[in-house]
Design a protein around this motif. Structure first.
Motif, PDB file in Angstrom:
ATOM      1  N   GLY A   1     -44.144 -44.008  19.798  1.00 41.52           N
ATOM      2  CA  GLY A   1     -43.209 -44.027  20.925  1.00 41.52           C
ATOM      3  C   GLY A   1     -43.839 -44.674  22.150  1.00 41.52           C
ATOM      4  O   GLY A   1     -45.067 -44.759  22.268  1.00 41.52           O
ATOM      5  N   GLY A   2     -42.975 -45.136  23.043  1.00 44.79           N
ATOM      6  CA  GLY A   2     -43.432 -45.596  24.351  1.00 44.79           C
ATOM      7  C   GLY A   2     -44.221 -46.895  24.368  1.00 44.79           C
ATOM      8  O   GLY A   2     -44.985 -47.153  25.294  1.00 44.79           O
ATOM      9  N   VAL A   3     -44.045 -47.734  23.343  1.00 47.36           N
ATOM     10  CA  VAL A   3     -44.811 -48.991  23.283  1.00 47.36           C
ATOM     11  C   VAL A   3     -43.993 -50.200  23.759  1.00 47.36           C
ATOM     12  O   VAL A   3     -44.360 -51.336  23.504  1.00 47.36           O
ATOM     13  N   ALA A   4     -42.882 -49.925  24.421  1.00 49.78           N
ATOM     14  CA  ALA A   4     -42.008 -50.977  24.989  1.00 49.78           C
ATOM     15  C   ALA A   4     -41.074 -51.633  23.972  1.00 49.78           C
ATOM     16  O   ALA A   4     -40.667 -52.774  24.171  1.00 49.78           O
ATOM     17  N   LYS A   5     -40.700 -50.885  22.935  1.00 53.63           N
ATOM     18  CA  LYS A   5     -39.707 -51.412  21.978  1.00 53.63           C
ATOM     19  C   LYS A   5     -38.404 -51.732  22.699  1.00 53.63           C
ATOM     20  O   LYS A   5     -37.859 -52.824  22.587  1.00 53.63           O
ATOM     21  N   THR A   6     -37.906 -50.731  23.432  1.00 53.79           N
ATOM     22  CA  THR A   6     -36.592 -50.886  24.050  1.00 53.79           C
ATOM     23  C   THR A   6     -36.622 -51.912  25.176  1.00 53.79           C
ATOM     24  O   THR A   6     -35.740 -52.770  25.265  1.00 53.79           O
ATOM     25  N   THR A   7     -37.644 -51.842  26.018  1.00 54.79           N
ATOM     26  CA  THR A   7     -37.737 -52.796  27.129  1.00 54.79           C
ATOM     27  C   THR A   7     -37.805 -54.215  26.581  1.00 54.79           C
ATOM     28  O   THR A   7     -37.141 -55.127  27.090  1.00 54.79           O
TER      29      THR A   7
ATOM     30  N   GLN B   1     -32.229 -41.534  21.804  1.00 59.16           N
ATOM     31  CA  GLN B   1     -32.641 -41.436  23.210  1.00 59.16           C
ATOM     32  C   GLN B   1     -31.770 -42.302  24.121  1.00 59.16           C
ATOM     33  O   GLN B   1     -31.851 -42.198  25.346  1.00 59.16           O
TER      34      GLN B   1
ATOM     35  N   LYS C   1     -47.530 -54.384  27.470  1.00 62.82           N
ATOM     36  CA  LYS C   1     -48.233 -53.567  28.464  1.00 62.82           C
ATOM     37  C   LYS C   1     -49.739 -53.875  28.458  1.00 62.82           C
ATOM     38  O   LYS C   1     -50.578 -52.995  28.594  1.00 62.82           O
TER      39      LYS C   1
ATOM     40  N   ARG D   1     -47.548 -58.560  29.713  1.00 65.00           N
ATOM     41  CA  ARG D   1     -48.510 -57.775  30.506  1.00 65.00           C
ATOM     42  C   ARG D   1     -47.907 -56.501  31.070  1.00 65.00           C
ATOM     43  O   ARG D   1     -46.694 -56.379  31.209  1.00 65.00           O
ATOM     44  N   GLN D   2     -48.791 -55.607  31.396  1.00 65.56           N
ATOM     45  CA  GLN D   2     -48.413 -54.396  32.128  1.00 65.56           C
ATOM     46  C   GLN D   2     -47.968 -54.811  33.534  1.00 65.56           C
ATOM     47  O   GLN D   2     -48.689 -55.542  34.217  1.00 65.56           O
ATOM     48  N   ALA D   3     -46.776 -54.415  33.920  1.00 64.70           N
ATOM     49  CA  ALA D   3     -46.313 -54.754  35.279  1.00 64.70           C
ATOM     50  C   ALA D   3     -45.486 -53.595  35.801  1.00 64.70           C
ATOM     51  O   ALA D   3     -44.558 -53.133  35.130  1.00 64.70           O
TER      52      ALA D   3
END
Ligand SMILES: Nc1ncnc2c1ncn2[C@@H]1O[C@H](COP(=O)(O)OP(=O)(O)OP(=O)(O)O)[C@@H](O)[C@H]1O
Ligand SMILES: [Mg+2]
Length: 351
Positions: free
Chosen positions: A78-84, A109, A276, A306-308
């Motif tokens: 989870g939380g690895v930027a799939k959706t973004t 979710q 990220k 990148r992480q932003a």
């Protein structure tokens, strides 16, 4: 009228005529609603009328109508930027490349849904059961079918002004319940259809309206995710380049390969997308190198996201239109544009 056997062709010849692989022809048969029906099915496979195949190929080329590309975004972490990544790519394909895009949100979710239509609209749709949860509920309650694709499909949803051609099939929190019930229901008792084909049956004719269909999957390989994979030609794996996020990648690849073999469909791993990414992190740089050197896992896409910090604000749906740069910041907007082109080249090259 008698038919000359010269006028009949099998899958092999269709593939030769089209200049594609046999598997691509098999995929057309399943995914393209106007692909000619076979005149007969022999033990060796389906037999088609050559003239029908030729005119279908010509028609599609003349119209310049390429195949719809369908891919899933998946990682068991989870939380690895799939959706973004899914939403930003959908908006970039639309705004910068004029593609018609459908986002299918399969995650209970509802993050992609909220990013694309906002909470108020989602609440209204959910109250009217105009979400994908209804599709799956129908399967368990066939005498009370209510899923309405036209009313559920939300058109031109993005708050990016130039991304006018992004449509959405919204998700619902109810999918959690549905997933559990589908998993425990004895096959054949509640549904006439195979439970992993419910989504495919519902959307197969509408998919042709799009250049790209992207499925945002929850971080598991349950029945709902399998429904998404069932309609996909391939998948991308977004991951933060750290040990925990990349740990499960070989397992995803193996399990999707097993699944694709079980259903006799090709579901290709298109690549890993590093997200990220922090350029000053030793861990990120080391893991990225390991991923690139590992030949047993899918290739790592050249474009790195990148992480932003601005991205957190991007997740909040706005009622006024904004540009990709305003939404994601100029650096990330450029990276999403490069990633969209890289994926598009791969999709087009692969057919
Ligand atoms: N490039 C980025 N830089 C900084 N933060 C990001 C970036 N991409 C995504 N995020 C943030 O990381 C968090 C997780 O992103 P996201 O929801 O896209 O992940 P996910 O893999 O879909 O999660 P889940 O498994 O819960 O579905 C969110 O808060 C999001 O705003
Ligand atoms: Mg998500």
């Amino acid at each position: 009228m008698a038919t000359n056997t010269d006028d009949l062709v099998g899958i092999n010849e269709v593939a030769l005529m089209a200049g594609v692989s046999k598997q691509a022809v098999a995929n057309w048969r399943v995914r393209v609603s106007d692909f000619p029906l076979p005149v007969t099915e022999l033990a060796s496979g389906p037999i088609f009328r050559r003239s029908q195949i030729r005119s279908w190929l010509l028609r599609n080329k003349r119209k310049g109508k390429p195949m719809t590309h369908v891919f899933s975004t998946i990682n068991l972490k989870g939380g690895v930027a799939k959706t973004t990544t899914t939403v930003a790519l959908a908006e970039t394909f639309s705004a910068n490349m004029r593609k018609r895009v459908l986002v299918i949100d399969l995650d209970p979710q509802t993050n992609a849904t909220l990013m694309l239509i906002g909470e108020d609209k989602w609440f209204e749709l959910n109250g009217k059961e105009r979400t994908l949860a209804r599709l799956f509920k129908d399967a368990m309650d066939p005498d009370n079918r209510k899923f309405d694709l036209d009313k559920t499909l939300q058109k031109s949803v993005s708050d990016v002004g130039a991304a006018k051609t992004v449509d959405l099939l919204p998700s619902s929190l109810d999918l959690i319940d549905v997933q559990d019930k589908l998993a425990s229901a004895p096959v054949g008792k509640f549904y006439a259809a195979n439970p992993i084909e419910l989504l495919w049956r519902a959307v197969k004719t509408s998919i042709d309206d799009y250049d790209i269909v992207m499925v945002d999957c929850p971080p598991n390989l349950g029945i709902i995710t399998l429904n998404g994979l069932r309609i996909s030609d391939g998948y991308i794996i977004p991951t933060i380049p750290d040990h925990l996020s990349t740990y499960g990648i070989p397992q995803i690849v193996t399990r999707i390969k097993d699944f694709s073999e079980a259903i006799s469909e090709t579901i290709e791993p298109f690549g890993i997308v590093a997200t990220k990414y922090q350029a000053n992190s030793t861990v990120h740089n080391n893991v990225l190198k390991q991923l690139r050197d590992d030949e047993k896992i899918p290739v790592v896409m050249d474009t790195i996201i990148r992480q932003a910090n601005q991205v957190a604000a991007a997740a909040e749906f706005q009622t006024y239109p904004r540009t990709l740069k305003q939404k994601y910041g100029s650096e990330l907007a450029t990276q999403y544009d490069e990633l969209a082109h890289e994926i598009w080249d791969q999709l087009e090259g692969g057919l």
